[in-house]
Write an enzyme that holds these catalytic residues in place. Structure first.
Site, PDB file in Angstrom:
ATOM      1  N   ASP A  55      20.627 -38.325 131.315  1.00 16.18           N
ATOM      2  CA  ASP A  55      21.029 -37.784 130.017  1.00 16.18           C
ATOM      3  C   ASP A  55      22.278 -36.903 130.088  1.00 16.18           C
ATOM      4  O   ASP A  55      22.384 -35.905 129.369  1.00 16.18           O
ATOM      5  CB  ASP A  55      19.870 -36.994 129.383  1.00 16.18           C
ATOM      6  CG  ASP A  55      18.622 -37.842 129.185  1.00 16.18           C
ATOM      7  OD1 ASP A  55      18.772 -39.019 128.822  1.00 16.18           O
ATOM      8  OD2 ASP A  55      17.514 -37.331 129.438  1.00 16.18           O
ATOM      9  N   LYS A  57      24.942 -53.451 134.710  1.00 14.92           N
ATOM     10  CA  LYS A  57      23.841 -52.490 134.778  1.00 14.92           C
ATOM     11  C   LYS A  57      22.831 -53.041 135.775  1.00 14.92           C
ATOM     12  O   LYS A  57      22.058 -53.958 135.459  1.00 14.92           O
ATOM     13  CB  LYS A  57      23.200 -52.323 133.402  1.00 14.92           C
ATOM     14  CG  LYS A  57      22.072 -51.281 133.348  1.00 14.92           C
ATOM     15  CD  LYS A  57      22.614 -49.865 133.317  1.00 14.92           C
ATOM     16  CE  LYS A  57      21.493 -48.856 133.109  1.00 14.92           C
ATOM     17  NZ  LYS A  57      22.010 -47.467 133.077  1.00 14.92           N
ATOM     18  N   GLY A  66      25.042 -46.806 136.803  1.00 15.87           N
ATOM     19  CA  GLY A  66      23.798 -46.543 137.495  1.00 15.87           C
ATOM     20  C   GLY A  66      22.689 -46.074 136.574  1.00 15.87           C
ATOM     21  O   GLY A  66      22.856 -45.938 135.357  1.00 15.87           O
ATOM     22  N   GLY A 124      20.122 -42.883 136.199  1.00 16.02           N
ATOM     23  CA  GLY A 124      19.911 -41.530 136.698  1.00 16.02           C
ATOM     24  C   GLY A 124      21.043 -41.100 137.609  1.00 16.02           C
ATOM     25  O   GLY A 124      22.216 -41.352 137.339  1.00 16.02           O
TER      26      GLY A 124
END
Length: 235
Positions: free
Chosen positions: A18, A43, A118, A120
């Protein structure tokens, strides 16, 4: 294959979840496309999204417009990929296989540059053997492609420590840190945020590439594309 005949690969990671990786990836895609490059976004592992639901690449396409995307693994639970796979009771490709798939995209004749977003942070486990995004970057590099890493960081307190740890992990692995990006920069930054702009390059040993305005991920696509190219003028 010679590095002169393959697209460079830029791995986009974060100091944690986030922090704005997806919006930063979209902004990078816009900036490189504005330079005339044909960009693909990969991704390796998308978690927290079910079949038929929009994931991070849908947001990249929505914001950046005409960019090809490739999602390699999708798991429904909002966990690290290895944990999400265990919970779902499924096997997922090991990191070297994911790296090979990313390299295949980079070797396409219609691609000039690949962005790998990536999940996280840099050392989040992407497979059941404990392979991480850092391992994926190394595996792509071992396949003969040029690889650099862009790190997206938070603006406020704690970001210097998290950023320094990420930079150190990259350095220890011999990975090229191209620089850091503030993933969400408010209109009215507090004192810590203001000092972080000055201190971040010093504690990481890498340049601060730019700042993404807070809330940019909710802008309409045309506004985003008109402005994004100026945020990260890095290459």
């Amino acid at each position: 294959m010679s590095t002169e005949t393959t697209a460079p690969v830029i791995v986009v990671t974060g100091t944690g979840p986030d922090v704005g990786k997806t919006v930063a990836t979209a902004a990078l895609a816009v900036g490189f496309r504005d330079q005339g490059l044909r960009v693909a976004v990969v991704k390796p592992c998308q978690t927290g999204v079910g079949p038929g639901e929009d994931g991070d690449l849908a947001q990249v396409r929505q914001l950046a417009g005409d960019v090809q995307t490739h999602e390699l693994v999708r798991l429904p639970d909002p966990l690290a990929p290895d944990a999400a796979a265990r919970r779902a009771g499924v096997s997922i490709p090991p990191v070297p296989v994911l790296a090979s798939q990313a390299a295949q995209v980079a070797r396409r004749e219609d691609v000039d540059l690949v962005l790998v977003e990536g999940t996280g942070g840099l050392l989040v486990r992407l497979d059941l053997a404990g392979g991480t995004l850092a391992d994926l970057a190394l595996s792509v590099q071992e396949l003969g492609l040029r690889v650099g890493v862009v790190v997206v960081a938070a603006a406020g307190l704690g970001t210097l420590n998290h950023s320094a740890l990420t930079a150190e992990a990259l350095q220890l692995r011999g990975l090229d840190c191209l620089g850091f990006v503030i993933g969400s920069w408010p209109e009215d930054p507090d004192l810590a945020m203001t000092f972080n702009l000055e201190d971040l390059p010093e504690v990481t040993g890498a340049p601060l590439l730019g700042r993404i305005p807070e809330g940019a991920g909710s802008w309409d696509p045309q506004t985003f594309q008109d402005r994004a190219g100026a945020w990260l003028p890095i290459f």
